[in-house]
Design an enzyme around this catalytic site. Structure first.
Site, PDB file in Angstrom:
ATOM      1  N   ARG A  63       0.781 -40.086 -17.244  1.00 53.58           N
ATOM      2  CA  ARG A  63       0.443 -38.907 -18.338  1.00 53.58           C
ATOM      3  C   ARG A  63      -1.054 -39.015 -18.158  1.00 53.58           C
ATOM      4  O   ARG A  63      -1.680 -38.286 -18.428  1.00 53.58           O
ATOM      5  CB  ARG A  63       0.290 -39.166 -19.722  1.00 53.58           C
ATOM      6  CG  ARG A  63       2.265 -39.084 -20.076  1.00 53.58           C
ATOM      7  CD  ARG A  63       2.901 -39.559 -21.884  1.00 53.58           C
ATOM      8  NE  ARG A  63       3.930 -39.370 -21.213  1.00 53.58           N
ATOM      9  CZ  ARG A  63       4.470 -39.503 -22.275  1.00 53.58           C
ATOM     10  NH1 ARG A  63       4.508 -40.629 -22.176  1.00 53.58           N
ATOM     11  NH2 ARG A  63       6.207 -39.748 -21.811  1.00 53.58           N
ATOM     12  N   ASP A  75     -10.761 -34.742 -12.185  1.00 53.97           N
ATOM     13  CA  ASP A  75     -11.721 -35.369 -11.744  1.00 53.97           C
ATOM     14  C   ASP A  75     -12.369 -37.009 -13.396  1.00 53.97           C
ATOM     15  O   ASP A  75     -13.676 -37.003 -13.122  1.00 53.97           O
ATOM     16  CB  ASP A  75     -12.835 -34.361 -12.251  1.00 53.97           C
ATOM     17  CG  ASP A  75     -13.273 -33.982 -14.029  1.00 53.97           C
ATOM     18  OD1 ASP A  75     -12.249 -34.105 -14.773  1.00 53.97           O
ATOM     19  OD2 ASP A  75     -13.999 -33.185 -14.054  1.00 53.97           O
ATOM     20  N   ASN A  95      -3.394 -36.645 -26.323  1.00 53.85           N
ATOM     21  CA  ASN A  95      -4.358 -37.682 -24.943  1.00 53.85           C
ATOM     22  C   ASN A  95      -3.440 -39.104 -26.001  1.00 53.85           C
ATOM     23  O   ASN A  95      -4.283 -39.906 -25.720  1.00 53.85           O
ATOM     24  CB  ASN A  95      -5.322 -37.538 -25.236  1.00 53.85           C
ATOM     25  CG  ASN A  95      -5.948 -36.927 -23.285  1.00 53.85           C
ATOM     26  OD1 ASN A  95      -4.961 -36.083 -23.170  1.00 53.85           O
ATOM     27  ND2 ASN A  95      -6.953 -36.105 -23.472  1.00 53.85           N
TER      28      ASN A  95
END
Length: 313
Positions: A63, A75, A95
């Protein structure tokens, strides 16, 4: 013969310069072959060791890679900590399921000791995800390396990520805007064969009459523990397999965005195919993951190689 020798010398010089390039983005399977030859081994061994101690970490690493790439490209932006004047991506509700930050720190520390300033945090995240999949019984595949780390990480950028409430049409559109086909999207959704979701992500499905009755009772029991109570996506939460798609066939998809794949004709046939043939799922998944790992990669002055993955240089 002279021409053959010239070509051999040219290819060797290209390899020394940074590996065989894979297209215009400057990435290469052999990117670190001379600059940090033990990079992949260090990542592989560290991830494998961590998963032996805690198999549930695999889901978090996969994830992490997806959430990193979807926002601003692959990035390493998901790794950056918040500062006094900025709330970073990792603080977003989407998240909360991302785990493995300490593992990435560990790998980065080892690599900085061996070859300081060479291996980017973005590449570490990408390599760690491939190792997590393979170590959990999934497909073994390689990805090109050479990504640079970004300098931006803002929580508001995460608001564009696909939500658990998305239906199939919204998912097809969202992934299509990032260059993925419906088949890519369904294959990538199969990453939910690993890990769990919190009740806050699926409590809107409680009482859904289209859900398998026994599974509905299980979810109700889980959510009696509160919004942070966890439920596995399928019955083999630490094994990378096609059980996720078989759960959809049983009307036991955990999130709305999972079960919706089985209610739309554009995606139902793909899910059925993966449920019946794990090898096909594995092949499509690895191809889609390589494709995802190339999203908006940064090169040269557009990025950097952080010495500490949690903060920009």
């Amino acid at each position: 013969m002279a021409m053959a020798n010239f070509l051999a010398l040219f290819l060797l010089m290209e390899l020394i310069a940074g590996g065989y390039r894979d297209g215009a983005n400057g990435l290469s399977m052999n990117y670190y072959v001379f600059s940090c030859p033990f990079a992949e081994k260090i990542v592989r061994n560290t991830v494998a060791s961590a998963l032996q101690s805690d198999p549930t970490l695999a889901a978090g690493l996969v994830r992490m890679h997806f959430h990193d790439c979807w926002i601003q490209g692959c990035d390493g932006s998901v790794l950056l900590d918040s500062t006094k004047n900025n709330t970073a991506e990792k603080e977003s509700a989407g998240n909360l399921s991302v785990r493995g930050f300490e593992l990435i720190d560990d790998v980065k520390g080892q690599l900085e000791n061996h070859c300081p300033g060479v291996v980017s945090c973005a590449d570490i995240v990408a390599m760690a995800a491939t190792e997590a999949v393979a170590s959990s019984g999934g497909p073994v595949y390689d990805i090109p390396k050479g990504r640079k780390d970004g300098r931006r990480s803002k929580i508001e950028d995460t608001f564009s990520a696909p939500a658990p409430s998305f239906n199939a049409s919204e998912l097809v559109k969202a992934f299509g805007q990032r260059g993925f086909s419906a088949r890519d999207m369904v294959a990538l959704s199969g990453a939910h064969t690993l890990g769990v979701a919190r009740c806050s992500s699926f409590k809107n499905r409680l009482g859904d009459p289209t859900m398998d009755s026994n599974f509905s009772k299980t979810l109700s029991k889980t959510c009696s523990g509160g919004d942070n109570a966890e439920q596995p996506f399928d019955m083999t939460r630490n094994n990378f397999d096609n059980s996720y798609f078989q759960a959809l066939q049983r009307k036991s998809g955990l999130l709305f965005s999972d079960q919706t794949l089985y209610s739309d004709p554009r995606t139902k046939s793909i899910a059925d195919g993966y449920a019946m043939n794990q090898a096909t799922f594995f092949l499509d998944f690895q191809q889609a993951m390589v494709k995802m790992s190339l999203l908006d990669v940064k090169e040269g002055s557009k990025g950097e190689v952080r010495s500490d993955c949690r903060r920009i240089n």
